[in-house]
Design an enzyme around this catalytic site. Structure first.
Site, PDB file in Angstrom:
ATOM      1  N   THR A 125       0.823  -1.210   0.000  1.00 15.43           N
ATOM      2  CA  THR A 125       0.000   0.000   0.000  1.00 15.43           C
ATOM      3  C   THR A 125       0.858   1.262   0.000  1.00 15.43           C
ATOM      4  O   THR A 125       1.978   1.251   0.524  1.00 15.43           O
ATOM      5  CB  THR A 125      -0.916   0.007   1.247  1.00 15.43           C
ATOM      6  OG1 THR A 125      -1.471   1.305   1.411  1.00 15.43           O
ATOM      7  CG2 THR A 125      -0.159  -0.333   2.523  1.00 15.43           C
ATOM      8  N   ASP A 126       0.296   2.343  -0.520  1.00 18.92           N
ATOM      9  CA  ASP A 126       1.009   3.629  -0.475  1.00 18.92           C
ATOM     10  C   ASP A 126       1.124   4.172   0.950  1.00 18.92           C
ATOM     11  O   ASP A 126       1.917   5.072   1.219  1.00 18.92           O
ATOM     12  CB  ASP A 126       0.336   4.657  -1.396  1.00 18.92           C
ATOM     13  CG  ASP A 126      -1.094   5.013  -1.002  1.00 18.92           C
ATOM     14  OD1 ASP A 126      -1.640   4.409  -0.058  1.00 18.92           O
ATOM     15  OD2 ASP A 126      -1.680   5.903  -1.656  1.00 18.92           O
ATOM     16  N   GLU A 127       0.315   3.602   1.875  1.00 23.37           N
ATOM     17  CA  GLU A 127       0.356   4.117   3.255  1.00 23.37           C
ATOM     18  C   GLU A 127       1.697   3.879   3.925  1.00 23.37           C
ATOM     19  O   GLU A 127       2.000   4.495   4.948  1.00 23.37           O
ATOM     20  CB  GLU A 127      -0.756   3.482   4.093  1.00 23.37           C
ATOM     21  CG  GLU A 127      -2.121   3.861   3.598  1.00 23.37           C
ATOM     22  CD  GLU A 127      -3.214   3.788   4.662  1.00 23.37           C
ATOM     23  OE1 GLU A 127      -2.907   3.633   5.847  1.00 23.37           O
ATOM     24  OE2 GLU A 127      -4.386   3.902   4.273  1.00 23.37           O
ATOM     25  N   TYR A 153      -1.490  -0.288  11.215  1.00 27.50           N
ATOM     26  CA  TYR A 153      -1.730  -0.985   9.937  1.00 27.50           C
ATOM     27  C   TYR A 153      -0.584  -0.738   8.963  1.00 27.50           C
ATOM     28  O   TYR A 153       0.022  -1.684   8.441  1.00 27.50           O
ATOM     29  CB  TYR A 153      -3.058  -0.518   9.317  1.00 27.50           C
ATOM     30  CG  TYR A 153      -3.162  -0.813   7.829  1.00 27.50           C
ATOM     31  CD1 TYR A 153      -3.275  -2.122   7.367  1.00 27.50           C
ATOM     32  CD2 TYR A 153      -3.111   0.222   6.881  1.00 27.50           C
ATOM     33  CE1 TYR A 153      -3.338  -2.403   6.003  1.00 27.50           C
ATOM     34  CE2 TYR A 153      -3.175  -0.047   5.525  1.00 27.50           C
ATOM     35  CZ  TYR A 153      -3.286  -1.360   5.086  1.00 27.50           C
ATOM     36  OH  TYR A 153      -3.329  -1.636   3.741  1.00 27.50           O
ATOM     37  N   LYS A 157       2.330  -3.253   7.300  1.00 20.77           N
ATOM     38  CA  LYS A 157       2.522  -3.464   5.854  1.00 20.77           C
ATOM     39  C   LYS A 157       3.967  -3.123   5.462  1.00 20.77           C
ATOM     40  O   LYS A 157       4.581  -3.818   4.644  1.00 20.77           O
ATOM     41  CB  LYS A 157       1.541  -2.611   5.046  1.00 20.77           C
ATOM     42  CG  LYS A 157       0.076  -2.995   5.195  1.00 20.77           C
ATOM     43  CD  LYS A 157      -0.270  -4.366   4.647  1.00 20.77           C
ATOM     44  CE  LYS A 157      -0.271  -4.434   3.142  1.00 20.77           C
ATOM     45  NZ  LYS A 157      -0.753  -5.755   2.653  1.00 20.77           N
TER      46      LYS A 157
HETATM   47  P1  NAD Z   1     -10.138  -6.764   2.867  1.00 19.46           P
HETATM   48  O1  NAD Z   1     -10.054  -6.448   4.316  1.00 19.46           O
HETATM   49  O2  NAD Z   1     -11.389  -6.458   2.125  1.00 19.46           O
HETATM   50  O3  NAD Z   1      -9.828  -8.318   2.641  1.00 19.46           O
HETATM   51  C1  NAD Z   1      -8.827  -9.010   3.317  1.00 19.46           C
HETATM   52  C2  NAD Z   1      -9.040 -10.504   3.090  1.00 19.46           C
HETATM   53  O4  NAD Z   1      -7.968 -11.216   3.738  1.00 19.46           O
HETATM   54  C3  NAD Z   1     -10.353 -11.036   3.682  1.00 19.46           C
HETATM   55  O5  NAD Z   1     -10.981 -11.899   2.764  1.00 19.46           O
HETATM   56  C4  NAD Z   1      -9.886 -11.822   4.918  1.00 19.46           C
HETATM   57  O6  NAD Z   1     -10.751 -12.889   5.255  1.00 19.46           O
HETATM   58  C5  NAD Z   1      -8.523 -12.308   4.465  1.00 19.46           C
HETATM   59  N1  NAD Z   1      -7.617 -12.616   5.585  1.00 19.46           N
HETATM   60  C6  NAD Z   1      -7.372 -11.839   6.671  1.00 19.46           C
HETATM   61  N2  NAD Z   1      -6.500 -12.461   7.480  1.00 19.46           N
HETATM   62  C7  NAD Z   1      -6.163 -13.648   6.892  1.00 19.46           C
HETATM   63  C8  NAD Z   1      -5.297 -14.714   7.230  1.00 19.46           C
HETATM   64  N3  NAD Z   1      -4.596 -14.707   8.372  1.00 19.46           N
HETATM   65  N4  NAD Z   1      -5.191 -15.768   6.391  1.00 19.46           N
HETATM   66  C9  NAD Z   1      -5.916 -15.802   5.232  1.00 19.46           C
HETATM   67  N5  NAD Z   1      -6.772 -14.818   4.869  1.00 19.46           N
HETATM   68  C10 NAD Z   1      -6.886 -13.749   5.686  1.00 19.46           C
HETATM   69  O7  NAD Z   1      -8.886  -6.042   2.222  1.00 19.46           O
HETATM   70  P2  NAD Z   1      -8.741  -5.339   0.782  1.00 19.46           P
HETATM   71  O8  NAD Z   1      -9.192  -3.940   0.886  1.00 19.46           O
HETATM   72  O9  NAD Z   1      -9.296  -6.233  -0.252  1.00 19.46           O
HETATM   73  O10 NAD Z   1      -7.145  -5.303   0.677  1.00 19.46           O
HETATM   74  C11 NAD Z   1      -6.439  -6.431   0.165  1.00 19.46           C
HETATM   75  C12 NAD Z   1      -4.951  -6.130   0.219  1.00 19.46           C
HETATM   76  O11 NAD Z   1      -4.653  -4.966  -0.538  1.00 19.46           O
HETATM   77  C13 NAD Z   1      -4.417  -5.857   1.627  1.00 19.46           C
HETATM   78  O12 NAD Z   1      -3.163  -6.464   1.745  1.00 19.46           O
HETATM   79  C14 NAD Z   1      -4.283  -4.353   1.698  1.00 19.46           C
HETATM   80  O13 NAD Z   1      -3.243  -3.974   2.563  1.00 19.46           O
HETATM   81  C15 NAD Z   1      -3.944  -4.021   0.259  1.00 19.46           C
HETATM   82  N6  NAD Z   1      -4.367  -2.687  -0.230  1.00 19.46           N
HETATM   83  C16 NAD Z   1      -5.669  -2.271  -0.077  1.00 19.46           C
HETATM   84  C17 NAD Z   1      -6.055  -1.039  -0.603  1.00 19.46           C
HETATM   85  C18 NAD Z   1      -7.481  -0.541  -0.476  1.00 19.46           C
HETATM   86  O14 NAD Z   1      -7.751   0.606  -0.839  1.00 19.46           O
HETATM   87  N7  NAD Z   1      -8.418  -1.332   0.002  1.00 19.46           N
HETATM   88  C19 NAD Z   1      -5.120  -0.240  -1.278  1.00 19.46           C
HETATM   89  C20 NAD Z   1      -3.799  -0.691  -1.396  1.00 19.46           C
HETATM   90  C21 NAD Z   1      -3.448  -1.931  -0.874  1.00 19.46           C
HETATM   91  O1  DAU Z   2      -4.051   4.139   0.556  1.00 20.72           O
HETATM   92  C1  DAU Z   2      -4.312   2.768   0.558  1.00 20.72           C
HETATM   93  C2  DAU Z   2      -5.101   2.396   1.791  1.00 20.72           C
HETATM   94  O2  DAU Z   2      -6.407   2.940   1.617  1.00 20.72           O
HETATM   95  C3  DAU Z   2      -5.151   0.902   2.040  1.00 20.72           C
HETATM   96  O3  DAU Z   2      -3.856   0.432   2.328  1.00 20.72           O
HETATM   97  C4  DAU Z   2      -6.085   0.569   3.207  1.00 20.72           C
HETATM   98  O4  DAU Z   2      -6.235  -0.830   3.322  1.00 20.72           O
HETATM   99  C5  DAU Z   2      -7.452   1.191   2.936  1.00 20.72           C
HETATM  100  O5  DAU Z   2      -8.302   0.970   4.034  1.00 20.72           O
HETATM  101  C6  DAU Z   2      -7.319   2.689   2.662  1.00 20.72           C
HETATM  102  O6  DAU Z   2      -6.897   3.394   3.865  1.00 20.72           O
HETATM  103  P1  DAU Z   2      -7.524   4.811   4.286  1.00 20.72           P
HETATM  104  O7  DAU Z   2      -7.352   4.985   5.728  1.00 20.72           O
HETATM  105  O8  DAU Z   2      -7.054   5.880   3.374  1.00 20.72           O
HETATM  106  O9  DAU Z   2      -9.069   4.502   3.889  1.00 20.72           O
HETATM  107  P2  DAU Z   2     -10.454   4.775   4.648  1.00 20.72           P
HETATM  108  O10 DAU Z   2     -11.527   4.425   3.674  1.00 20.72           O
HETATM  109  O11 DAU Z   2     -10.493   4.174   6.004  1.00 20.72           O
HETATM  110  O12 DAU Z   2     -10.421   6.362   4.818  1.00 20.72           O
HETATM  111  C7  DAU Z   2     -10.279   7.222   3.704  1.00 20.72           C
HETATM  112  C8  DAU Z   2     -10.259   8.648   4.226  1.00 20.72           C
HETATM  113  O13 DAU Z   2     -11.551   8.964   4.733  1.00 20.72           O
HETATM  114  C9  DAU Z   2      -9.292   8.859   5.375  1.00 20.72           C
HETATM  115  O14 DAU Z   2      -8.728  10.154   5.254  1.00 20.72           O
HETATM  116  C10 DAU Z   2     -10.165   8.791   6.610  1.00 20.72           C
HETATM  117  C11 DAU Z   2     -11.500   9.329   6.114  1.00 20.72           C
HETATM  118  N1  DAU Z   2     -12.698   8.764   6.776  1.00 20.72           N
HETATM  119  C12 DAU Z   2     -12.827   7.418   6.819  1.00 20.72           C
HETATM  120  C13 DAU Z   2     -13.918   6.838   7.424  1.00 20.72           C
HETATM  121  C14 DAU Z   2     -14.070   5.338   7.500  1.00 20.72           C
HETATM  122  C15 DAU Z   2     -13.676   9.598   7.297  1.00 20.72           C
HETATM  123  O15 DAU Z   2     -13.571  10.833   7.214  1.00 20.72           O
HETATM  124  N2  DAU Z   2     -14.770   9.038   7.890  1.00 20.72           N
HETATM  125  C16 DAU Z   2     -14.923   7.693   7.988  1.00 20.72           C
HETATM  126  O16 DAU Z   2     -15.931   7.238   8.591  1.00 20.72           O
END
Ligand code: NAD
Ligand code: DAU
Length: 341
Positions: A125-127, A153, A157
Site C-alpha cells: 500500500t502507499d500508506e 496498519y 505493511k
Molecule cells: P479486505 O479487508 O477487504 O480483505 C482481506 C481478506 O484477507 C479477507 O478476505 C480476509 O478474510 C482475508 N484474511 C485476513 N487475514 C487472513 C489470514 N490470516 N489468512 C488468510 N486470509 C486472511 O482487504 P482489501 O481492501 O481487499 O485489501 C487487500 C490487500 O490490498 C491488503 O493487503 C491491503 O493492505 C492491500 N491494499 C488495499 C487497498 C485498499 O484501498 N483497500 C489499497 C492498497 C493496498
Molecule cells: O491508501 C491505501 C489504503 O487505503 C489501504 O492500504 C487501506 O487498506 C485502505 O483501508 C485505505 O486506507 P484509508 O485509511 O485511506 O481509507 P479509509 O476508507 O479508512 O479512509 C479514507 C479517508 O476517509 C481517510 O482520510 C479517513 C477518512 N474517513 C474514513 C472513514 C471510514 C472519514 O472521514 N470518515 C470515515 O468514517
C-alpha cells in the site's frame, strides 16, 4: 505459471482480482482465505462453479495449512492480498495486524523458498510512505520515497515489505511488491470511506467525516488495480517495487458531497467527528515507473467509476445490509461446509 494461489481472495480487492483473472487469463486460481469479518464468499458466487476456481479456508499464519495447499494444488505463483486492512481497527487493536500482516507474510515467504515457487507478489500500500505535504502538489510518492508509516496498519505493511526485500536479497526469492493508492468499487466492505458514505446516505443516516474533511486520497477503480497486479505478475522484475495510482486526488469532504449529490440527499447529513489519531493528510502516487516499464495505465475515469460504484451499492443493498449485520457468515456455512479440506 498455471496455478495461482490467491490469499485473501474473499475480500474486496482479492475477489475482484479473481474475477478479473478468470475473465482475462487461463490460470487456475486457488483462493486461500481465513474468512475473517472482511472475507465474504458471496463476493465470488458468480464464479464459484468455474472449474478453474477452488476455495480453501485457511490462515496464512498456519504453516501446515499453507504447505498442504501448495503441495495439493501444485502452486506456481502466489499473490498475497491476505491482511487486516482497516486503519481504524489497527488503532483500536494492533495485534491481529502484526500477526497476519507480518507473521503471515513470513510464513508465505518461507513456503515460497521451500517449494521453489516461481513468483511471489506482495500486495502492499502507499500508506507505507506516510503523509505528503498538502501544499506542494508536485511532490508525490515514488518507489524511492522513504518508509514512514503512521498507523499500526501501515507499519505492519511496511514491515512485511521489508521482509519481502530481505528474502529477495538473502534467499534470492522471486519477490515482487506493489504499492497502490485507495481503491473503490463493488464489494468493498462498508467500513471504508466510499461504501460507508453510500450506505449511510441510502439509509438517511449521518455521514461521519473525520477532522476537517480536508485529507486527500488518490482514488483508483479496483479493476485498474487488478490489471496493474497482472502486469507486474507477468512482466515485473524480481526484487522491484511498483507504485500504482489513479492520478486522482480528492479531499474527503468533496467525495462525501459528491456522493450525497448523486443520491439527491441533503448535505445536512454530514457530521464532522473527532479526527483519526495519526491521520495522514495527503496521499498521491507517482505511477511513472509502472507506466514506462510495464506499459500500465488506469482505464477508468473517476466520473464513470464512481457512478458504477454507487449504482452497484444501490442495486446490491442486500449484500451490504447482510455484511453489516454479520449475516453473510451463514452463507459460508450453508454452501461450503461440504467443501472445506
Ligand atoms: P479486505 O479487508 O477487504 O480483505 C482481506 C481478506 O484477507 C479477507 O478476505 C480476509 O478474510 C482475508 N484474511 C485476513 N487475514 C487472513 C489470514 N490470516 N489468512 C488468510 N486470509 C486472511 O482487504 P482489501 O481492501 O481487499 O485489501 C487487500 C490487500 O490490498 C491488503 O493487503 C491491503 O493492505 C492491500 N491494499 C488495499 C487497498 C485498499 O484501498 N483497500 C489499497 C492498497 C493496498
Ligand atoms: O491508501 C491505501 C489504503 O487505503 C489501504 O492500504 C487501506 O487498506 C485502505 O483501508 C485505505 O486506507 P484509508 O485509511 O485511506 O481509507 P479509509 O476508507 O479508512 O479512509 C479514507 C479517508 O476517509 C481517510 O482520510 C479517513 C477518512 N474517513 C474514513 C472513514 C471510514 C472519514 O472521514 N470518515 C470515515 O468514517
Amino acid at each position: 505459471m498455471r496455478n495461482i494461489l490467491v490469499t485473501g481472495g474473499a475480500g474486496f480487492i482479492g475477489s475482484n482480482f479473481i474475477k478479473y483473472v478468470l475473465k482475462n487469463f487461463d490460470y487456475n486460481i486457488i483462493n486461500f482465505d481465513k474468512l475473517t469479518y472482511a472475507g465474504n464468499l458471496e463476493n465470488l458466487s458468480d464464479i464459484e462453479t468455474d472449474k478453474r476456481y477452488t476455495f480453501i479456508k485457511g490462515d496464512i499464519c498456519n504453516e501446515n495449512q499453507v504447505e498442504e495447499c501448495i503441495k495439493k494444488y501444485k502452486v506456481d505463483a502466489i499473490v498475497n492480498f491476505a491482511a487486516e486492512s482497516h486503519v481504524d481497527r489497527s488503532i483500536l487493536g494492533a495485534r491481529e495486524f502484526i500477526i497476519t500482516n507480518i507473521l503471515g507474510t513470513q510464513v508465505l515467504l518461507d513456503a515460497v523458498k521451500k517449494f521453489s515457487i516461481e513468483k511471489f507478489l506482495q500486495v502492499s500500500t502507499d500508506e507505507v510512505y506516510g503523509s505528503l505535504p498538502e501544499d506542494q502538489k508536485e511532490i508525490k510518492f515514488t518507489e524511492k520515497t522513504p518508509l514512514d508509516p503512521s498507523s499500526p496498519y501501515s507499519a505492519s505493511k511496511a514491515s512485511a515489505d521489508l521482509l519481502c526485500i530481505a528474502y529477495f536479497r538473502t534467499h534470492k526469492l522471486p519477490v515482487l511488491i506493489t504499492r497502490c493508492s485507495n481503491n473503490y468499487g463493488p464489494y468493498q466492505f462498508p467500513e471504508k470511506l466510499i461504501p460507508l458514505m453510500i450506505a449511510k446516505a441510502l439509509n438517511n443516516e449521518k455521514l461521519p467525516v473525520y477532522g476537517d474533511g480536508m485529507n486527500i486520497r488518490d482514488w483508483l477503480y479496483v479493476e485498474d488495480h487488478c490489471s496493474a497486479i497482472c502486469k507486474v505478475l507477468e512482466f515485473g522484475k524480481f526484487g522491484e517495487i511498483y507504485n500504482i495510482g489513479g492520478n486522482n486526488e480528492w479531499h474527503n469532504i468533496d467525495i462525501v458531497r459528491l456522493i450525497l449529490n448523486k443520491l439527491s440527499k441533503s448535505e445536512d447529513l454530514i457530521l464532522f467527528v473527532k479526527d483519526r489519531p495519526g491521520h495522514d493528510r495527503r496521499y498521491a502516487i507517482d505511477s511513472t515507473k509502472i507506466k514506462n516499464e510495464l506499459n500500465w495505465e488506469p482505464k477508468h475515469k473517476f466520473e464513470d467509476g464512481i457512478d458504477k460504484t454507487i449504482k452497484w451499492y444501490i442495486e446490491n443493498q442486500n449484500w451490504w445490509k447482510k455484511v453489516m449485520s454479520g449475516e453473510y457468515l451463514k452463507y459460508y456455512e450453508l454452501n461450503y461446509s461440504q467443501k472445506i479440506v
